[in-house]
Design an enzyme around this catalytic site. Structure first.
Site, PDB file in Angstrom:
ATOM      1  N   HIS A 308       0.684  -1.205  -0.136  1.00  0.00           N
ATOM      2  CA  HIS A 308       0.024   0.174  -0.044  1.00  0.00           C
ATOM      3  C   HIS A 308       0.872   1.117  -0.069  1.00  0.00           C
ATOM      4  O   HIS A 308       1.901   1.157   0.670  1.00  0.00           O
ATOM      5  CB  HIS A 308      -0.955   0.100   1.307  1.00  0.00           C
ATOM      6  CG  HIS A 308      -2.148   0.871   1.035  1.00  0.00           C
ATOM      7  ND1 HIS A 308      -1.864   2.414   1.156  1.00  0.00           N
ATOM      8  CD2 HIS A 308      -3.442   0.790   0.654  1.00  0.00           C
ATOM      9  CE1 HIS A 308      -3.036   2.866   1.061  1.00  0.00           C
ATOM     10  NE2 HIS A 308      -3.784   1.941   0.644  1.00  0.00           N
ATOM     11  N   ASP A 366      -8.039  -5.555   0.543  1.00  0.00           N
ATOM     12  CA  ASP A 366      -8.476  -6.260  -0.891  1.00  0.00           C
ATOM     13  C   ASP A 366      -8.046  -7.895  -0.744  1.00  0.00           C
ATOM     14  O   ASP A 366      -8.547  -8.666  -1.275  1.00  0.00           O
ATOM     15  CB  ASP A 366      -8.219  -5.846  -2.242  1.00  0.00           C
ATOM     16  CG  ASP A 366      -8.627  -4.374  -2.441  1.00  0.00           C
ATOM     17  OD1 ASP A 366      -9.908  -4.450  -2.055  1.00  0.00           O
ATOM     18  OD2 ASP A 366      -8.245  -3.413  -2.856  1.00  0.00           O
TER      19      ASP A 366
HETATM   20  N1  CMC Z   1       4.042  -7.438  -5.109  1.00  0.00           N
HETATM   21  C1  CMC Z   1       5.402  -7.330  -5.221  1.00  0.00           C
HETATM   22  N2  CMC Z   1       6.120  -6.367  -5.145  1.00  0.00           N
HETATM   23  C2  CMC Z   1       5.631  -4.977  -4.614  1.00  0.00           C
HETATM   24  C3  CMC Z   1       4.153  -5.199  -4.328  1.00  0.00           C
HETATM   25  C4  CMC Z   1       3.455  -6.258  -4.697  1.00  0.00           C
HETATM   26  N3  CMC Z   1       2.000  -6.367  -4.427  1.00  0.00           N
HETATM   27  N4  CMC Z   1       3.769  -3.976  -4.002  1.00  0.00           N
HETATM   28  C5  CMC Z   1       4.911  -3.125  -4.238  1.00  0.00           C
HETATM   29  N5  CMC Z   1       6.186  -3.982  -4.566  1.00  0.00           N
HETATM   30  C6  CMC Z   1       7.319  -3.719  -4.367  1.00  0.00           C
HETATM   31  C7  CMC Z   1       7.810  -2.647  -5.818  1.00  0.00           C
HETATM   32  O1  CMC Z   1       8.209  -3.665  -6.767  1.00  0.00           O
HETATM   33  C8  CMC Z   1       8.861  -1.861  -5.219  1.00  0.00           C
HETATM   34  O2  CMC Z   1      10.074  -2.415  -5.130  1.00  0.00           O
HETATM   35  P1  CMC Z   1      11.396  -1.903  -5.410  1.00  0.00           P
HETATM   36  O3  CMC Z   1      11.587  -1.035  -4.241  1.00  0.00           O
HETATM   37  O4  CMC Z   1      12.550  -3.159  -5.211  1.00  0.00           O
HETATM   38  O5  CMC Z   1      11.413  -1.304  -6.741  1.00  0.00           O
HETATM   39  C9  CMC Z   1       8.542  -1.486  -3.749  1.00  0.00           C
HETATM   40  O6  CMC Z   1       7.666  -2.722  -3.341  1.00  0.00           O
HETATM   41  C10 CMC Z   1       7.502  -0.338  -3.547  1.00  0.00           C
HETATM   42  O7  CMC Z   1       6.425  -0.511  -4.240  1.00  0.00           O
HETATM   43  P2  CMC Z   1       5.973   0.795  -5.224  1.00  0.00           P
HETATM   44  O8  CMC Z   1       5.290   0.352  -6.434  1.00  0.00           O
HETATM   45  O9  CMC Z   1       6.883   2.087  -5.172  1.00  0.00           O
HETATM   46  O10 CMC Z   1       4.698   1.229  -4.223  1.00  0.00           O
HETATM   47  P3  CMC Z   1       3.654   2.183  -4.634  1.00  0.00           P
HETATM   48  O11 CMC Z   1       3.214   3.015  -3.152  1.00  0.00           O
HETATM   49  O12 CMC Z   1       3.950   2.908  -5.706  1.00  0.00           O
HETATM   50  O13 CMC Z   1       2.214   0.973  -4.879  1.00  0.00           O
HETATM   51  C11 CMC Z   1       0.539  -0.313  -4.448  1.00  0.00           C
HETATM   52  C12 CMC Z   1       1.265   0.924  -4.002  1.00  0.00           C
HETATM   53  C13 CMC Z   1      -0.848  -0.490  -3.830  1.00  0.00           C
HETATM   54  C14 CMC Z   1       0.131   0.078  -6.095  1.00  0.00           C
HETATM   55  C15 CMC Z   1       1.401  -1.654  -4.851  1.00  0.00           C
HETATM   56  O14 CMC Z   1       1.790  -2.183  -3.559  1.00  0.00           O
HETATM   57  C16 CMC Z   1       0.784  -2.851  -5.685  1.00  0.00           C
HETATM   58  O15 CMC Z   1       0.713  -2.690  -6.789  1.00  0.00           O
HETATM   59  N6  CMC Z   1      -0.107  -3.625  -4.752  1.00  0.00           N
HETATM   60  C17 CMC Z   1      -0.758  -4.981  -5.548  1.00  0.00           C
HETATM   61  C18 CMC Z   1      -2.059  -4.157  -5.653  1.00  0.00           C
HETATM   62  C19 CMC Z   1      -3.156  -3.876  -4.520  1.00  0.00           C
HETATM   63  O16 CMC Z   1      -3.150  -4.705  -4.040  1.00  0.00           O
HETATM   64  N7  CMC Z   1      -3.832  -2.952  -4.666  1.00  0.00           N
HETATM   65  C20 CMC Z   1      -4.738  -2.578  -3.540  1.00  0.00           C
HETATM   66  C21 CMC Z   1      -4.122  -1.431  -2.834  1.00  0.00           C
HETATM   67  S1  CMC Z   1      -5.471  -1.317  -1.319  1.00  0.00           S
HETATM   68  C22 CMC Z   1      -6.843  -0.720  -1.979  1.00  0.00           C
HETATM   69  C23 CMC Z   1      -6.994   0.424  -2.411  1.00  0.00           C
HETATM   70  O17 CMC Z   1      -6.691   1.260  -2.038  1.00  0.00           O
HETATM   71  O18 CMC Z   1      -7.569   0.471  -3.424  1.00  0.00           O
END
Ligand code: CMC
Length: 437
Positions: A308, A366
């Site tokens: 998140h 989720d």
């Molecule tokens: N699986 C694997 N790696 C992950 C994941 C994941 N679900 N989420 C983040 N990472 C890694 C990402 O690759 C990055 O690694 P590195 O630092 O080595 O490059 C690090 O963790 C930070 O991730 P980020 O993409 O910079 O984080 P963000 O804040 O931009 O993204 C997120 C947040 C929710 C979009 C992401 O964690 C994600 O895609 N999660 C899966 C989708 C999900 O479950 N979404 C629901 C969110 S809660 C309900 C809502 O708000 O709608």
């Protein structure tokens, strides 16, 4: 030097600029950079809004480090345990918990705006039978302004309130009609004597040829999930609603834009993606393979339902929903649903894996909501629709908060332009050939 300021020094020129600090009641204060460009000639750059507050708000507070979420100051676990969806919706719209009469009146208003204009029904028939219900929602909600233009004067507080009531009231009817269309069954009229979630379940699952028995466990479970999804401060869909609303667009159009933003798998679409992922993993034996994929930077696969932007601790909503998941599956679903087993195992393995620990990737709301929806008989492609019904309260509350501000302005982000500098048009025959590759 003034105390409540931050001084920025331009190392190129030595110029010092003092920026005021805006005080938060809780959480980080914010440096006000409104005059930054005028005073320095620089824009600030923050794609994805990692450090930028786009507005001030009194609605929702979340502390990602502590895993804490509050609506109007009330902790989410207290609201989940002691309140119900309609009361929390009142709290979000009006700022305080209601007195009994206020609650009764509010419930009455919401439950008497549940019907859809009969002409709207023909919209559903226009969609192909396998249309995704979210696609139908975006279209139908956007069309509401064509039917209810008596409540679209955004400068009139009473119009804003009526539009808010209408959207909260009609969203379940639209959602249920989308579902009925996809299964080829007749739409069911709302029953205003039922609860908000009871009415939704009735509209989704009752058929004209036999009596429908509402299951109180399902009704309560859905009510709880809806409370947990009402608002989550300035997430992508809420920010979309605010940005659309800042141009003066009508509230129905704004909420339709929020639904569109919610649909993405990184946001509300994740609940659907989690179930699809669990089906794909299929067996605990396959978990290591999928974990390896999630960690591989060359593989776009992510562990859906994990991570998140703000929570760097267990999502408090996931904690509440996780324990409820056991209860619902025991009473309604298949207690031995292999997907639940699989989810628990996946969570256990991921939480002990260095990659997830270092990045503070915890299960989010989720991760479990889909399993509950599934036990309630709600099909996978309706999961994000469920999210949208509940989040409508947050969207309209945020929209109303923004519109009622004195100095409300159109949202208009700046950009860091990195394209070509000015060049002259070249007639087609004189253009140099671009070498392949
Ligand atoms: N699986 C694997 N790696 C992950 C994941 C994941 N679900 N989420 C983040 N990472 C890694 C990402 O690759 C990055 O690694 P590195 O630092 O080595 O490059 C690090 O963790 C930070 O991730 P980020 O993409 O910079 O984080 P963000 O804040 O931009 O993204 C997120 C947040 C929710 C979009 C992401 O964690 C994600 O895609 N999660 C899966 C989708 C999900 O479950 N979404 C629901 C969110 S809660 C309900 C809502 O708000 O709608």
């Amino acid at each position: 030097m003034a105390e409540d300021t931050v001084t920025v020094i331009d190392n190129r020129t030595g110029k010092r600029v003092e920026l005021p600090i805006r005080k938060a009641t809780q959480g980080p204060d914010a440096v006000d950079i409104g005059k930054f460009y005028r005073e320095t000639g620089y824009f600030t750059y923050d794609p994805g809004f990692l450090s930028t507050a786009s507005c001030h708000s009194q609605l929702t507070y979340l502390d990602g480090q502590k895993g804490m979420l509050m609506y109007r100051g009330y902790p989410i676990d207290q609201l989940a345990e002691k309140s119900h969806f309609i009361e929390v919706a009142y709290l979000m719209l009006y700022g305080e918990l209601p007195q009994q009469q206020e609650l009764d009146d509010f419930r009455n208003i919401i439950m008497h705006h549940t019907m859809l204009n009969e002409s709207l029904k023909s919209f559903f028939r226009g969609f192909y039978h396998d249309a995704h219900p979210m696609a139908i929602m975006v279209g139908v909600v956007g069309s509401l302004s064509a039917f209810y233009h008596d409540s679209t004067d955004i400068n009139n507080p009473r119009h804003r309130e009526i539009a808010a009531h209408r959207m909260i009231a009609k969203m379940p009817s639209i959602a249920a009609a989308s579902y009925k269309h996809s299964v080829g069954e007749p739409q069911v009229y709302p029953d205003n004597s039922l609860s908000y979630t009871g009415n939704l379940l009735n509209m989704m699952f009752s058929v004209p040829c036999e009596p429908f028995v509402l299951n109180p466990v399902a009704e309560k479970a859905l009510d709880l999930i809806f409370i947990l999804h009402i608002d989550h401060e300035q997430n992508a869909s809420t920010s979309t609603v605010r940005l659309a609303g800042s141009s003066g667009a009508n509230p129905f159009a704004c909420v339709a834009s929020g639904i569109a933003a919610l649909w993405g798998p990184a946001h509300g679409g994740a609940n659907e993606a989690v179930l699809n992922m669990l089906d794909e993993i299929a067996d605990v034996a396959n978990v290591p393979k999928f974990l390896a994929r999630a960690k591989d930077k060359h593989d776009p696969f992510r562990l859906m339902g994990f991570g998140h932007r703000v929570y760097k601790n267990y999502d408090p909503r996931a904690r509440i929903i996780r324990s409820m998941c056991h209860e619902v599956l025991a009473q309604l679903g298949d207690a031995n649903d292999p997907r639940f087993e699989l989810a628990l195992r996946l969570e256990e393995i991921a939480l002990s894996d260095d990659y997830f620990i270092e990045r503070k990737l915890y299960p989010n709301v989720d991760f479990y909501s889909g399993l509950i929806y599934s036990a309630l008989g709600i099909p996978t492609n309706m999961f994000t629709v469920m999210f949208a019904i509940a989040r409508t309260v947050g969207w309209v509350a945020q929209w109303m908060e923004m519109i009622s501000e004195d100095n409300q302005r159109i949202g208009r982000p700046r950009q860091l332009y990195v394209g070509p500098t000015q060049r002259d048009y070249v007639p087609i025959k004189e253009r140099p050939l671009t070498p392949p590759g």
